[in-house]
Motif scaffolding. Structure first.
Motif, PDB file in Angstrom:
ATOM      1  N   SER A  12      10.309   6.641 -19.516  1.00  0.00           N
ATOM      2  CA  SER A  12      10.032   6.489 -18.086  1.00  0.00           C
ATOM      3  C   SER A  12      10.003   5.009 -17.708  1.00  0.00           C
ATOM      4  O   SER A  12       9.171   4.253 -18.202  1.00  0.00           O
ATOM      5  CB  SER A  12       8.681   7.125 -17.726  1.00  0.00           C
ATOM      6  N   ALA A  13      10.916   4.603 -16.838  1.00  0.00           N
ATOM      7  CA  ALA A  13      10.983   3.216 -16.370  1.00  0.00           C
ATOM      8  C   ALA A  13      10.114   3.068 -15.127  1.00  0.00           C
ATOM      9  O   ALA A  13      10.595   2.893 -14.001  1.00  0.00           O
ATOM     10  CB  ALA A  13      12.419   2.819 -16.080  1.00  0.00           C
ATOM     11  N   ILE A  14       8.803   3.141 -15.321  1.00  0.00           N
ATOM     12  CA  ILE A  14       7.868   3.127 -14.206  1.00  0.00           C
ATOM     13  C   ILE A  14       6.683   2.236 -14.554  1.00  0.00           C
ATOM     14  O   ILE A  14       6.520   1.792 -15.694  1.00  0.00           O
ATOM     15  CB  ILE A  14       7.350   4.542 -13.876  1.00  0.00           C
ATOM     16  N   ASP A  15       5.859   1.966 -13.541  1.00  0.00           N
ATOM     17  CA  ASP A  15       4.558   1.359 -13.760  1.00  0.00           C
ATOM     18  C   ASP A  15       3.519   2.461 -13.859  1.00  0.00           C
ATOM     19  O   ASP A  15       3.665   3.533 -13.262  1.00  0.00           O
ATOM     20  CB  ASP A  15       4.205   0.426 -12.605  1.00  0.00           C
ATOM     21  N   ALA A  16       2.447   2.198 -14.599  1.00  0.00           N
ATOM     22  CA  ALA A  16       1.423   3.234 -14.755  1.00  0.00           C
ATOM     23  C   ALA A  16       0.724   3.524 -13.432  1.00  0.00           C
ATOM     24  O   ALA A  16       0.544   4.676 -13.033  1.00  0.00           O
ATOM     25  CB  ALA A  16       0.410   2.806 -15.821  1.00  0.00           C
ATOM     26  N   ILE A  17       0.286   2.479 -12.728  1.00  0.00           N
ATOM     27  CA  ILE A  17      -0.357   2.624 -11.418  1.00  0.00           C
ATOM     28  C   ILE A  17       0.344   1.663 -10.474  1.00  0.00           C
ATOM     29  O   ILE A  17       0.404   0.456 -10.741  1.00  0.00           O
ATOM     30  CB  ILE A  17      -1.857   2.298 -11.490  1.00  0.00           C
ATOM     31  N   ALA A  18       0.883   2.169  -9.369  1.00  0.00           N
ATOM     32  CA  ALA A  18       1.649   1.320  -8.461  1.00  0.00           C
ATOM     33  C   ALA A  18       1.552   1.848  -7.043  1.00  0.00           C
ATOM     34  O   ALA A  18       1.312   3.039  -6.810  1.00  0.00           O
ATOM     35  CB  ALA A  18       3.114   1.253  -8.886  1.00  0.00           C
ATOM     36  N   GLY A  48       0.997  -2.205 -16.277  1.00  0.00           N
ATOM     37  CA  GLY A  48      -0.165  -1.321 -16.218  1.00  0.00           C
ATOM     38  C   GLY A  48      -0.579  -1.022 -14.795  1.00  0.00           C
ATOM     39  O   GLY A  48      -0.729   0.129 -14.392  1.00  0.00           O
ATOM     40  N   ILE A  49      -0.779  -2.088 -14.000  1.00  0.00           N
ATOM     41  CA  ILE A  49      -1.191  -1.958 -12.598  1.00  0.00           C
ATOM     42  C   ILE A  49      -0.322  -2.883 -11.769  1.00  0.00           C
ATOM     43  O   ILE A  49      -0.183  -4.070 -12.080  1.00  0.00           O
ATOM     44  CB  ILE A  49      -2.681  -2.326 -12.429  1.00  0.00           C
ATOM     45  N   TYR A  50       0.266  -2.330 -10.692  1.00  0.00           N
ATOM     46  CA  TYR A  50       1.146  -3.106  -9.814  1.00  0.00           C
ATOM     47  C   TYR A  50       0.767  -2.769  -8.376  1.00  0.00           C
ATOM     48  O   TYR A  50       1.161  -1.749  -7.819  1.00  0.00           O
ATOM     49  CB  TYR A  50       2.605  -2.754 -10.092  1.00  0.00           C
ATOM     50  N   LEU A  51      -0.051  -3.654  -7.749  1.00  0.00           N
ATOM     51  CA  LEU A  51      -0.616  -3.361  -6.434  1.00  0.00           C
ATOM     52  C   LEU A  51      -0.643  -4.617  -5.569  1.00  0.00           C
ATOM     53  O   LEU A  51      -0.727  -5.732  -6.078  1.00  0.00           O
ATOM     54  CB  LEU A  51      -2.054  -2.847  -6.562  1.00  0.00           C
ATOM     55  N   HIS A  52      -0.620  -4.421  -4.255  1.00  0.00           N
ATOM     56  CA  HIS A  52      -0.986  -5.467  -3.291  1.00  0.00           C
ATOM     57  C   HIS A  52      -2.307  -5.031  -2.671  1.00  0.00           C
ATOM     58  O   HIS A  52      -2.390  -3.999  -2.018  1.00  0.00           O
ATOM     59  CB  HIS A  52       0.080  -5.635  -2.217  1.00  0.00           C
ATOM     60  N   THR A  53      -3.352  -5.816  -2.893  1.00  0.00           N
ATOM     61  CA  THR A  53      -4.680  -5.343  -2.530  1.00  0.00           C
ATOM     62  C   THR A  53      -5.524  -6.432  -1.904  1.00  0.00           C
ATOM     63  O   THR A  53      -5.378  -7.615  -2.219  1.00  0.00           O
ATOM     64  CB  THR A  53      -5.403  -4.784  -3.786  1.00  0.00           C
ATOM     65  N   SER A  54      -6.395  -6.028  -1.018  1.00  0.00           N
ATOM     66  CA  SER A  54      -7.477  -6.853  -0.500  1.00  0.00           C
ATOM     67  C   SER A  54      -8.793  -6.117  -0.769  1.00  0.00           C
ATOM     68  O   SER A  54      -8.841  -4.884  -0.745  1.00  0.00           O
ATOM     69  CB  SER A  54      -7.320  -7.077   1.007  1.00  0.00           C
ATOM     70  N   GLY A  70       0.374  -6.838 -17.785  1.00  0.00           N
ATOM     71  CA  GLY A  70      -0.733  -5.903 -17.850  1.00  0.00           C
ATOM     72  C   GLY A  70      -1.192  -5.523 -16.453  1.00  0.00           C
ATOM     73  O   GLY A  70      -1.259  -4.349 -16.098  1.00  0.00           O
ATOM     74  N   ILE A  71      -1.503  -6.539 -15.616  1.00  0.00           N
ATOM     75  CA  ILE A  71      -1.875  -6.337 -14.217  1.00  0.00           C
ATOM     76  C   ILE A  71      -1.099  -7.332 -13.382  1.00  0.00           C
ATOM     77  O   ILE A  71      -1.091  -8.529 -13.663  1.00  0.00           O
ATOM     78  CB  ILE A  71      -3.386  -6.542 -14.006  1.00  0.00           C
ATOM     79  N   TYR A  72      -0.416  -6.833 -12.340  1.00  0.00           N
ATOM     80  CA  TYR A  72       0.404  -7.664 -11.443  1.00  0.00           C
ATOM     81  C   TYR A  72      -0.051  -7.353 -10.013  1.00  0.00           C
ATOM     82  O   TYR A  72       0.139  -6.253  -9.523  1.00  0.00           O
ATOM     83  CB  TYR A  72       1.872  -7.317 -11.635  1.00  0.00           C
ATOM     84  N   LEU A  73      -0.672  -8.353  -9.374  1.00  0.00           N
ATOM     85  CA  LEU A  73      -1.256  -8.142  -8.056  1.00  0.00           C
ATOM     86  C   LEU A  73      -0.553  -8.972  -6.992  1.00  0.00           C
ATOM     87  O   LEU A  73      -0.132 -10.103  -7.237  1.00  0.00           O
ATOM     88  CB  LEU A  73      -2.741  -8.495  -8.069  1.00  0.00           C
ATOM     89  N   ASN A  74      -0.442  -8.400  -5.816  1.00  0.00           N
ATOM     90  CA  ASN A  74      -0.046  -9.081  -4.586  1.00  0.00           C
ATOM     91  C   ASN A  74       1.337  -9.720  -4.661  1.00  0.00           C
ATOM     92  O   ASN A  74       1.551 -10.855  -4.232  1.00  0.00           O
ATOM     93  CB  ASN A  74      -1.104 -10.115  -4.187  1.00  0.00           C
ATOM     94  N   ASP A  75       2.274  -8.974  -5.222  1.00  0.00           N
ATOM     95  CA  ASP A  75       3.682  -9.360  -5.159  1.00  0.00           C
ATOM     96  C   ASP A  75       4.061  -9.479  -3.684  1.00  0.00           C
ATOM     97  O   ASP A  75       3.911  -8.522  -2.914  1.00  0.00           O
ATOM     98  CB  ASP A  75       4.525  -8.287  -5.847  1.00  0.00           C
ATOM     99  N   ASP A  76       4.534 -10.667  -3.260  1.00  0.00           N
ATOM    100  CA  ASP A  76       4.837 -10.825  -1.839  1.00  0.00           C
ATOM    101  C   ASP A  76       6.048 -10.021  -1.395  1.00  0.00           C
ATOM    102  O   ASP A  76       6.368  -9.960  -0.214  1.00  0.00           O
ATOM    103  CB  ASP A  76       5.011 -12.304  -1.470  1.00  0.00           C
ATOM    104  N   GLY A  77       6.722  -9.360  -2.356  1.00  0.00           N
ATOM    105  CA  GLY A  77       7.777  -8.432  -1.976  1.00  0.00           C
ATOM    106  C   GLY A  77       7.247  -7.117  -1.438  1.00  0.00           C
ATOM    107  O   GLY A  77       7.966  -6.363  -0.787  1.00  0.00           O
ATOM    108  N   ILE A  78       5.959  -6.816  -1.693  1.00  0.00           N
ATOM    109  CA  ILE A  78       5.345  -5.602  -1.152  1.00  0.00           C
ATOM    110  C   ILE A  78       4.830  -5.849   0.256  1.00  0.00           C
ATOM    111  O   ILE A  78       5.085  -5.085   1.180  1.00  0.00           O
ATOM    112  CB  ILE A  78       4.184  -5.140  -2.061  1.00  0.00           C
ATOM    113  N   GLY A 100      -0.153 -11.324 -19.104  1.00  0.00           N
ATOM    114  CA  GLY A 100      -1.352 -10.497 -19.105  1.00  0.00           C
ATOM    115  C   GLY A 100      -1.794 -10.155 -17.697  1.00  0.00           C
ATOM    116  O   GLY A 100      -1.822  -8.989 -17.296  1.00  0.00           O
ATOM    117  N   LEU A 101      -2.148 -11.188 -16.902  1.00  0.00           N
ATOM    118  CA  LEU A 101      -2.581 -11.010 -15.515  1.00  0.00           C
ATOM    119  C   LEU A 101      -1.744 -11.929 -14.633  1.00  0.00           C
ATOM    120  O   LEU A 101      -1.681 -13.136 -14.870  1.00  0.00           O
ATOM    121  CB  LEU A 101      -4.061 -11.349 -15.365  1.00  0.00           C
ATOM    122  N   ARG A 102      -1.121 -11.349 -13.613  1.00  0.00           N
ATOM    123  CA  ARG A 102      -0.266 -12.133 -12.714  1.00  0.00           C
ATOM    124  C   ARG A 102      -0.612 -11.804 -11.276  1.00  0.00           C
ATOM    125  O   ARG A 102      -0.867 -10.654 -10.933  1.00  0.00           O
ATOM    126  CB  ARG A 102       1.215 -11.835 -12.976  1.00  0.00           C
TER     127      ARG A 102
END
Length: 373
Positions: A12-18, A48-54, A70-78, A100-102
């Motif tokens: 599966s070419a997916i993120d675990a939580i996105a 692992g986690i790919y979200l844009h969050t506040s 591992g965790i990727y937050l607030n990609d400005d493409g989202i 690890g954390l981005r």
């Protein structure tokens, strides 16, 4: 242990939580993610986690076997929405072949605390701010422990343990000017151990690099750089070149940092690109400051102790600077018993300390020499 385990299925070419939209006021807590990268070859996701969050709260999450992050937050493409007041705390991101954390811009007034991160590319990669990093353990033989490739306004990193970077432990570089803000930073009370392991005398433990001004007064994007009470050392076969290297920055204060095991010197700055520099309390006390030029490194500031031996009237001191010092401060460590003393014969390699009659006992003279920028 972890209350539940989430695993990406084979192939599966997916993120675990996105999420493809910006989220707010969410909590993720106390579970394990297995990204199963061995069975998802070539995936550009596998995070692992790919979200844009506040107002997000990510607590006690373990991410294993991630290929890209591992965790990727607030990609400005989202979304370009304000990523405000996020917390990443007590997470274990110790098994990733990527970052690890981005996080990307915006990531405003957020906190990264008490995490264990052992990824192999960058332990933490980020931009934007203000961001606070407290009490994290960064290791796993990464390329860099902290990597900040863009504007990182009000970056504060304190009480972190950073180990085993193959190149720089901390790398901050402003790559594009933002006329609306100046980047400010403080690195304080961190332990930085065994960086530069890829090649001896090639990489610096800490690099802080602004951007050259293109017009107007001589002022740089990177201002108010404060590095204090950091312990920077290495006992490995391959060691860092310099402990701290700074270029294109104004209002720099280095206070109480300790160095051990640097090959070429403790502190390096590029000639003509820094201003308003204060250095105090550095250990060892005979620290050196080098200028970085296109051709070579040039020693511009040095200090030491010269001992005029009993029975002598002169001592020649080799200052080690690349040119004759423009500032030279010398003072004896004790009363010279009424003897006059003076300094003369300043050259590109040495200077001479004199007294008017033979010394009745050894006299130590402390000296501090500088070729001004």
């Amino acid at each position: 242990g972890w209350t539940s385990i989430l695993k990406i299925a084979d192939g599966s070419a997916i993120d675990a939580i996105a999420s493809a939209v910006a989220l707010s006021n969410g909590r993720l807590e106390n579970f394990r993610i297995d990204c199963n990268q061995a069975n998802a070859p070539g995936s550009t996701k596998n995070r692992g986690i790919y979200l844009h969050t506040s107002y997000g709260f990510i607590n006690r999450i373990q991410v294993a076997n991630a290929a890209n992050a591992g965790i990727y937050l607030n990609d400005d493409g989202i979304s370009g929405a304000l990523g405000y007041l996020n917390f990443v705390v007590f997470c274990d991101l110790s098994d990733s072949t990527g970052v690890g954390l981005r996080w990307e811009y915006p990531f405003t007034d957020s906190w990264v605390m008490f995490n264990n991160i052992g990824s192999t590319t960058y332990n933490i990669q980020g931009e934007a701010g203000p961001t606070r990093l407290f009490g994290n353990h960064l290791n796993g033989s990464p390329t860099r422990n902290l990597h900040f490739p863009g504007a990182s306004d009000s970056l504060l990193a304190m009480f972190n343990l950073m180990e085993g970077a193959r190149q720089e432990a901390i790398f901050v570089e402003i790559t594009a000017a933002d006329p609306d803000k100046k980047t400010r930073m403080r690195l304080s009370h961190n332990i930085i151990r065994a960086s530069g392991q890829q090649t001896n005398n090639t990489y610096d433990a800490v690099v802080v690099k602004g951007i050259a001004p293109t017009a107007g007064p001589v002022s740089h994007q990177l201002q108010q750089v404060y590095l204090d009470h950091n312990e920077i050392y290495s006992t490995e076969a391959n060691k860092p070149r310099y402990g701290i290297r700074i270029e294109y920055a104004d209002s720099i204060q280095l206070d109480g940092n300790t160095f051990d095991g640097m090959v070429s010197g403790q502190i390096a700055m590029r000639e003509g690109t820094v201003s308003d520099v204060s250095i105090t309390g550095t250990i060892p006390q005979n620290y050196t400051i080098y200028d970085l030029t296109a051709a070579a490194s040039r020693l511009k500031t040095n200090r030491g102790t010269a001992t005029l031996l009993t029975g002598n009237t002169t001592i020649v001191v080799t200052h080690g600077l690349f040119a004759a010092p423009t500032v030279l401060r010398v003072h004896p460590s004790k009363d010279t018993a009424g003897k006059r003393w003076w300094v003369d014969t300043w050259t590109a390699t040495q200077f001479t300390i004199n007294i008017d009659s033979a010394a009745g006992a050894d006299i130590d003279f402390f000296w501090d020499a500088e070729v001004t920028i």
